[in-house]
Write a protein that holds these residues in place. Structure first.
Motif, PDB file in Angstrom:
ATOM      1  N   ALA A 140       0.845  -1.205   0.000  1.00  0.00           N
ATOM      2  CA  ALA A 140       0.000   0.000   0.000  1.00  0.00           C
ATOM      3  C   ALA A 140       0.874   1.247   0.000  1.00  0.00           C
ATOM      4  O   ALA A 140       1.966   1.252   0.582  1.00  0.00           O
ATOM      5  N   ASP A 141       0.391   2.285  -0.670  1.00  0.00           N
ATOM      6  CA  ASP A 141       1.063   3.584  -0.611  1.00  0.00           C
ATOM      7  C   ASP A 141       0.033   4.569  -0.042  1.00  0.00           C
ATOM      8  O   ASP A 141      -0.953   4.895  -0.693  1.00  0.00           O
ATOM      9  N   TYR A 142       0.293   5.001   1.186  1.00  0.00           N
ATOM     10  CA  TYR A 142      -0.690   5.842   1.894  1.00  0.00           C
ATOM     11  C   TYR A 142      -0.432   7.334   1.742  1.00  0.00           C
ATOM     12  O   TYR A 142      -1.038   8.122   2.454  1.00  0.00           O
ATOM     13  N   HIS A 143       0.473   7.719   0.864  1.00  0.00           N
ATOM     14  CA  HIS A 143       0.812   9.146   0.770  1.00  0.00           C
ATOM     15  C   HIS A 143       1.173   9.505  -0.669  1.00  0.00           C
ATOM     16  O   HIS A 143       2.314   9.308  -1.088  1.00  0.00           O
ATOM     17  N   THR A 144       0.167   9.999  -1.414  1.00  0.00           N
ATOM     18  CA  THR A 144       0.411  10.425  -2.803  1.00  0.00           C
ATOM     19  C   THR A 144      -0.347  11.718  -3.090  1.00  0.00           C
ATOM     20  O   THR A 144      -1.435  11.940  -2.556  1.00  0.00           O
ATOM     21  N   HIS A 145       0.244  12.560  -3.915  1.00  0.00           N
ATOM     22  CA  HIS A 145      -0.373  13.845  -4.280  1.00  0.00           C
ATOM     23  C   HIS A 145      -0.842  13.837  -5.733  1.00  0.00           C
ATOM     24  O   HIS A 145      -0.292  13.119  -6.567  1.00  0.00           O
ATOM     25  N   THR A 146      -1.850  14.673  -5.996  1.00  0.00           N
ATOM     26  CA  THR A 146      -2.370  14.820  -7.363  1.00  0.00           C
ATOM     27  C   THR A 146      -2.479  16.312  -7.680  1.00  0.00           C
ATOM     28  O   THR A 146      -2.087  17.154  -6.868  1.00  0.00           O
ATOM     29  N   ARG A 147      -3.056  16.605  -8.811  1.00  0.00           N
ATOM     30  CA  ARG A 147      -3.249  18.007  -9.206  1.00  0.00           C
ATOM     31  C   ARG A 147      -4.202  18.764  -8.268  1.00  0.00           C
ATOM     32  O   ARG A 147      -4.303  19.977  -8.369  1.00  0.00           O
ATOM     33  N   PHE A 148      -4.924  18.043  -7.406  1.00  0.00           N
ATOM     34  CA  PHE A 148      -5.805  18.755  -6.462  1.00  0.00           C
ATOM     35  C   PHE A 148      -4.977  19.535  -5.439  1.00  0.00           C
ATOM     36  O   PHE A 148      -5.499  20.411  -4.773  1.00  0.00           O
ATOM     37  N   SER A 149      -3.672  19.205  -5.303  1.00  0.00           N
ATOM     38  CA  SER A 149      -2.762  20.122  -4.586  1.00  0.00           C
ATOM     39  C   SER A 149      -1.671  20.473  -5.592  1.00  0.00           C
ATOM     40  O   SER A 149      -1.967  21.113  -6.595  1.00  0.00           O
ATOM     41  N   HIS A 150      -0.451  20.024  -5.388  1.00  0.00           N
ATOM     42  CA  HIS A 150       0.573  20.393  -6.372  1.00  0.00           C
ATOM     43  C   HIS A 150       1.264  19.177  -6.981  1.00  0.00           C
ATOM     44  O   HIS A 150       2.428  19.245  -7.393  1.00  0.00           O
TER      45      HIS A 150
END
Ligand SMILES: [Zn+2]
Ligand SMILES: [Zn+2]
Length: 245
Positions: free
Chosen positions: A6-16
């Motif tokens: 599992a990867d519990y920490h990913t960012h998307t365009r909804f932030s940066h």
């Protein structure tokens, strides 16, 4: 040595981050992960915190992708900011239940709760390198603020402890262990360091290895985190998203 599912920490365009929620999910599936959390920055983050009006859209998208890809579990999460010495984070009470998982970390780009808090939380931390301020006191104050946050909110993970803020690792680990909160070994930042992991390990706390991906290609990239964990002699049993390989 570690099999991470599992990867519990990913960012998307909804932030940066650079990709969409679906891009991250596709990347996670490609790497054989069984679970992924979308954890963009909290509302108070200047310039790229998620917007209140986007939360429902994000939830709808997660739901659509859950229906489309049945081989992976998708969590809508958030990487909340610590914004007050009393442990306040930048997720209003009425938004807490909108997320499946809440991570919390300290970031320089978040608006503090009030001017007074700003002086203490920020000036204390950032001027301590320049001015002869009481570093021990500041470290304790930071640590207590984080402890209050995990006592007030259903936080599951403290992201990159020790990065951007001076903390007492042992004290934080003791309280995190008591609350069942995992300390993150961040594969992007290289925090916690091996030394911090060894200190925290003795307090019985759990760990999690996350990518903190800001680009879909980095989702599930745990290499640096694995390196730190194995150098500290961390048993996979102590890592919430790992098992023996
Ligand atoms: Zn962060
Ligand atoms: Zn992050």
């Amino acid at each position: 040595m570690y099999n991470i599912t599992a990867d519990y920490h990913t960012h998307t365009r909804f932030s940066h981050g650079k990709g969409s929620i679906e891009d991250n999910v596709l990347a996670a599936r490609k790497k054989g992960l069984k679970k992924i959390a979308i954890t963009d920055h909290g509302f108070a983050h200047i310039g790229f915190g998620i917007r209140f009006k986007d939360v429902d859209r994000m939830r709808q998208e997660v739901q659509r992708l859950e229906d489309k890809y049945t081989d992976i579990e998708i969590l809508l999460g958030v990487e909340a900011n610590l914004i007050g010495l009393d442990g306040t984070i930048d997720i209003p009470e009425e938004y807490i239940d909108k997320f499946d998982i809440i991570l919390m970390g300290f970031h320089k780009g978040a608006v503090p709760k009030s001017f007074k808090e700003a002086i203490k939380l920020y000036a204390g931390n950032f001027l301590s390198g320049i001015l002869p301020m009481d570093k021990k006191n500041i470290r304790l104050q930071n640590t207590q603020a984080m402890i209050r946050a995990i006592e007030r909110y259903p936080i599951k993970i403290i992201t990159h402890p020790g990065a951007k803020i001076d903390i007492d690792t042992r004290l934080l680990a003791q309280h995190a262990a008591k609350r069942g909160v995992a300390l993150e070994i961040n594969a992007s930042h290289g925090f916690m360091t091996t030394e911090y992991v060894k200190i925290a390990l003795r307090e019985g706390v759990s760990f999690v290895i996350n990518s903190d991906a800001h680009h879909p290609s980095k989702v599930g990239d745990f290499a640096k985190g694995i390196e730190i964990a194995s150098a500290a002699g961390l048993n996979p049993d102590r890592i919430i998203n790992a098992s023996h390989a």
